[in-house]
Enzyme design. Structure first.
Site, PDB file in Angstrom:
ATOM      1  N   GLU A 194      -7.047   0.691  -4.098  1.00 56.19           N
ATOM      2  CA  GLU A 194      -7.134   0.487  -2.840  1.00 56.19           C
ATOM      3  C   GLU A 194      -8.383  -0.064  -2.293  1.00 56.19           C
ATOM      4  O   GLU A 194      -8.370  -1.055  -1.382  1.00 56.19           O
ATOM      5  CB  GLU A 194      -7.044   1.903  -2.236  1.00 56.19           C
TER       6      GLU A 194
ATOM      7  N   ASP B  25     -13.257   4.743   1.718  1.00 58.15           N
ATOM      8  CA  ASP B  25     -11.861   4.873   1.832  1.00 58.15           C
ATOM      9  C   ASP B  25     -11.391   6.048   1.854  1.00 58.15           C
ATOM     10  O   ASP B  25     -11.297   6.783   0.773  1.00 58.15           O
ATOM     11  CB  ASP B  25     -10.990   3.819   0.695  1.00 58.15           C
TER      12      ASP B  25
ATOM     13  N   LYS C 102       2.716  11.308  -3.604  1.00 59.15           N
ATOM     14  CA  LYS C 102       1.619  10.717  -4.183  1.00 59.15           C
ATOM     15  C   LYS C 102       0.611  11.537  -4.888  1.00 59.15           C
ATOM     16  O   LYS C 102       0.133  11.236  -5.961  1.00 59.15           O
ATOM     17  CB  LYS C 102       0.955   9.715  -3.295  1.00 59.15           C
TER      18      LYS C 102
ATOM     19  N   ASP D 169       0.862  -1.087  -0.046  1.00 57.83           N
ATOM     20  CA  ASP D 169      -0.005   0.026   0.001  1.00 57.83           C
ATOM     21  C   ASP D 169       1.084   1.159   0.130  1.00 57.83           C
ATOM     22  O   ASP D 169       1.619   1.518   1.197  1.00 57.83           O
ATOM     23  CB  ASP D 169      -0.922  -0.111   1.360  1.00 57.83           C
TER      24      ASP D 169
END
Lengths: 311, 617
Positions: B173, B195, B72, B10
């Site tokens: 994810e 999420d 990211k 992850d």
């Protein structure tokens, strides 16, 4: 999770797996969505999804991740896409209906259920007939029966023709022609019988057996539907011999429906209504009869009104 | 045969986690220093040493310009994109443009790419895993937010390759979270994964049955996450500090870094406590000198909710939208799984509870569940058994640009992959020689607002009147998400194809230049598309107006030098529009309508001038 050996990149596919992929791929064009998913045509969305999931386990490309699929890759891709297409089409009520319409062999659940019941009933009936009727058992096929029926029809044995033809029709299954011929024979047979009854009634009348005459008249009127003059004769005879007007009412309505322009029929209705005590309605019926035929005897005599002096 | 280890990673905005499946059980691999989370931070220390993870994060306060976090947010994005420009405002480290409008970071004096930064983190995780297994590890599955586009996924994959990993698959994810949630449970039915991580928000809907995980729909917001919650607290603190002491902290990188850490800490504390205190002594010294200023403020849970209420609202709006798109009511779901650190916030949980009218499942470790799911998928891929199967979807629509600058979708979003589809297009010009195929990803109608994945030209079309040459454009997406596009001239069989590669080499200007060719000679139009009733109405009104004006302007036009020609041309234009208004070709309506509009503007000008002349006389 760790059942069996793990694959390493470049592993060869097992021969039986290769075989399964190639076979299904070859069959794809010939399978409809139901056949592909291996489900009943009445399967509900949950069943469709389950079948799709199960087949995906075997035919999703990820199942062979790291396996050297080579020329099998396009085949397995094509299989999975068809699975997805089948699943998404059959899971959507609107698209499923469209698909069923375009693929008559894959009809809707309700239609199929109905078809099945009808087919089952028909089969049962033929079986029963074959069991019971010696003629049917002897007849090798319905065609033979049909030919025999047509012969009987020509030779004037209407009652036998009707029986033979309806038997042939029920044996052959859905056959509009045979059914029509059988109905025709039955009608002719009925009229023949009605004419016979009318004769018997008149014979009884002459013999003074009025009760028997009433019964024959009424029966002749009942089965003589389709022959207006026969029915009129029979019904008038029935009333002449003191028949209960209520017993004739339905038959007269049927007669009027078949011959709405017949003065005698309207006069008969008037007679019936007057006899039952409906004066106003009865007179109206007689007036209709006179309008159609000013010389209708019953109506003329019944409507001959006394002329009141005005002074 | 010894089993080759696989890992799931992850790669988070704030923290990263690596996991594996051991003896059938998914487990987090702790770092060599014993931590389960590795901060997604890299830095170059004063002594020139490269640092990754916890130690990099720890020295961030004293070294803000060379401590890279939240990379990211930049991965797979063009430097000129509004997202990167916005991020530059708040990031303390220098973000610069690369040669091809790619985004780079000045790190130790050299501009390095974002995948290189991510690769440093991935390499660290790989080393942790190798220490754990005592042998080399290569095979990995890496997760990305569901709403990452192709370029972002590709860049993430590149980072993995740079780190020496064999990236078997990039998965979403929330999907990974669902895999981990479903592991060891027998769940049948529909599941929602909500999420809310450090930088992104994702919502996914899945259907589960006996180890098959089918993604039904997925959506999200790549710029909504825990860091936005932190920013709200920072803004509030900075504003209060300015009001109270008249000092502007916004340009003080070191102070901001301390504020960032303190805000995050306060936010976390408020998940349990009702009130906390932000205490930052010696935060700032006025340029004019004097004693150092301290920051000390109490923050209540209610105040935090007030500051971030609209962010929570945004997540719920997106959730409602994805459910509506999938035609699923909130009550139909069997489970709602919360993932990501920010879902620990009571206000978020409350909002989810209210929306779904059910208690969200908390049986998962919000920080670890994604990595565990990635490990499960990695194991499933190499195991060669069919115990776990993931049926994934395309996160965004794919299509091509057509005449008029519009995007024509060929594969809609949320289509199960592998998949393929084709549409027919036609030429828009007489004797058009080529068809330019611009491959787009995104859900915007306007081509320019989508991501351009690639382009190619099908040349050598036969000479024919427009609309007569038919071109079939076909899209294929493999199970690992690789896109193939081909275009074929139906009649001649002439074909061109393209495997979509990341188009990071394209600048914003180039993209604009490409999409600006909406009326170019090589455009194609959807085949036999009938005009919409509104457009028909539009062109009918134009023709009516022309019929009204023409008699009035006729004398004026005829009085000019080129009167005859001009009038004939105008009449032709009107006639073409009239024909189109009763035809069934949307392209003809657009083209002739646009022409007629120009002619009408001309008429108006003539009329105005003649009126002025009569008036002045």
């Amino acid at each position: 999770m760790e059942k069996g050996l793990r694959r390493v990149s470049g592993t060869e596919i097992k021969p039986e797996e290769r075989q399964a992929i190639l076979e299904l791929h070859a069959k794809l064009p010939g399978l409809n969505h139901f056949e592909l998913l291996g489900v009943d045509r009445r399967a509900d969305p949950a069943r469709i999804k389950e079948a799709y999931f199960e087949l995906s386990r075997r035919f999703h490309p990820d199942r062979y991740f790291g396996v050297d699929l080579g020329d099998l890759r396009p085949a397995i891709d094509a299989i999975f896409r068809r699975l997805k297409e089948a699943e998404s089409t059959l899971s959507d009520p609107v698209r499923r209906r469209e698909y069923a319409a375009a693929h008559p062999e894959a009809r809707s659940a309700a239609q199929l259920a109905q078809d099945e019941i009808t087919a089952k009933r028909r089969a049962e009936r033929s079986a029963r007939l074959r069991r019971l009727d010696p003629l049917a058992r002897r007849a090798l096929n319905a065609a033979e029966l049909a030919a025999r029926g047509r012969q009987q029809l020509e030779s004037g044995s209407f009652a036998e023709a009707a029986a033979t033809l309806s038997l042939a029709a029920s044996l052959r299954g859905r056959s509009p022609e045979l059914e029509k011929a059988a109905a025709e024979a039955a009608r002719k047979a009925a009229l023949e019988k009605a004419r016979g009854l009318l004769k018997s009634a008149k014979r009884a009348e002459l013999a003074g057996e009025f009760e028997a005459a009433r019964g024959h008249f009424l029966e002749a009127a009942t089965i003589g539907a389709g022959d207006v003059s026969l029915q009129l004769q029979a019904l008038n005879g029935y009333l002449d011999r003191g028949g209960d007007p209520a017993g004739a009412r339905t038959l007269v309505s049927g007669l009027l429906a078949a011959a709405p322009e017949n003065a005698d029929a309207h006069a008969l209705q008037g007679r019936l209504l007057l006899a039952a005590g409906h004066e106003k309605a009865g007179n109206m019926a007689l007036d209709r009869a006179l309008k159609l035929d000013p010389n209708q005897p019953f109506a003329r005599s019944a409507r001959r009104k006394p002329r009141w002096p005005f002074k | 045969m010894s089993v080759e280890p696989t890992i799931g990673i992850d790669l988070g905005t704030t923290n990263s986690v690596v996991a594996t499946v051991q003896g059938g059980t998914p487990t987090v691999i702790p770092s060599r220093t014993g931590n389960r989370l590795t901060p997604s931070v890299v830095a170059i220390a004063g002594n020139g040493k490269q640092l990754v993870g916890t130690i990099a994060k720890r020295q961030g306060i004293i070294n803000p310009e060379q401590t890279i976090y939240a990379a990211k947010r930049l991965i797979g994005r063009r430097f000129s994109s509004p997202e990167v420009q916005e991020a530059r405002e708040v990031l303390p480290y220098p973000v610069v443009a690369g040669e091809h409008d790619d985004t780079r970071i000045l790190f130790g004096g050299t501009p390095i790419s974002i995948p290189e930064v991510s690769a440093m983190i991935l390499r660290e995780l790989k080393l942790d895993a190798e220490a754990f297994f005592g042998r080399p590890v290569e095979k990995a599955v890496i997760t990305v937010p569901a709403y990452f586009n192709d370029a972002q996924r590709q860049a993430t994959k590149d980072a993995g390759v740079l780190a020496g990993l064999d990236v078997m698959r990039i998965i979403n994810e929330p999907t990974a979270a669902a895999l981990a949630f479903g592991h060891g449970r027998t769940i049948t039915g529909k599941l929602a994964v909500f999420d809310l991580g450090g930088g992104t928000f994702d919502i996914s809907l899945l259907q589960l049955k006996k180890g098959v995980y089918e993604v039904i729909a997925t959506s999200g917001d790549t710029f909504l996450g825990g860091e936005d919650f932190d920013s709200r607290v920072i803004e509030w603190l900075v504003f209060g500090f300015a009001k109270e002491l008249g000092a502007d902290l916004r340009k003080e990188k070191m102070a901001l870094q301390r504020l960032r850490d303190a805000s995050e800490k306060a936010k976390r504390e408020l998940s349990d406590a009702r009130e906390t205190r932000v205490d930052l002594p010696f935060l700032y010294t006025m340029p004019s000198g004097g004693a150092a200023l301290h920051l000390q403020r109490d923050l209540s849970r209610d105040k935090l909710q007030e500051l971030t209420g609209d962010l929570v609202e945004r997540t719920i709006r997106k959730t409602a939208q994805v459910l509506a798109d999938a035609g699923i009511s909130p009550r139909e779901l069997t489970e709602v799984v919360l993932v990501g650190g920010q879902t620990r916030m009571p206000a978020v949980q409350e909002a989810v509870r209210r929306f779904f009218s059910r208690e969200p499942s908390k049986g998962v470790h919000a920080d670890e569940v994604v990595a565990l799911g990635a490990a499960i998928q990695a194991n499933a891929l190499v195991s060669g058994t069919a115990d776990i199967l993931l049926l994934d979807v395309t996160p965004q629509s794919l299509g091509i640009m057509v005449a008029g600058g519009f995007a024509n979708v060929i594969i809609p979003k949320n289509t199960t992959i592998p998949t393929g589809a084709s549409h027919r297009f036609t030429t828009v010009r007489d004797n058009q020689e080529g068809a330019r195929i611009l491959v787009l990803q995104g859900d915007e109608d306007e081509a320019a607002k989508n991501e351009l994945l690639g382009e190619f030209v099908l040349t050598g079309l036969r000479a024919a009147p427009r609309g007569e040459v038919e071109i079939e454009v076909r899209f294929d997406i493999s199970a690992d998400g690789i896109v193939w596009v081909s275009a074929e001239d139906i009649e001649t069989g002439l074909q061109q194809s393209l495997q979509v590669e990341p188009s990071g080499g394209l600048t914003r200007e180039e993209m604009e230049a490409l999409t600006a060719q909406r009326d170019g000679d090589e455009m194609v139009a959807p085949k036999a598309q009938p005009p919409s009733p509104e457009r028909l109405e539009w062109i009918r009104r134009l023709v009516e107006e022309a019929d009204l004006l023409l008699p009035e302007v006729r004398p004026t036009i005829l009085a000019t030098t080129f009167g005859q020609d001009a009038l004939a041309k105008a009449e032709r234009t009107i006639q073409r529009a009239r024909d189109a208004s009763v035809g069934d070709d949307a392209v003809a309506v657009e083209d002739s309508g646009a022409e007629l509009e120009k002619t009408l503007a001309l008429f108006q000008g003539i009329l105005q001038r003649s009126r002025q002349e009569t008036g002045s006389r």
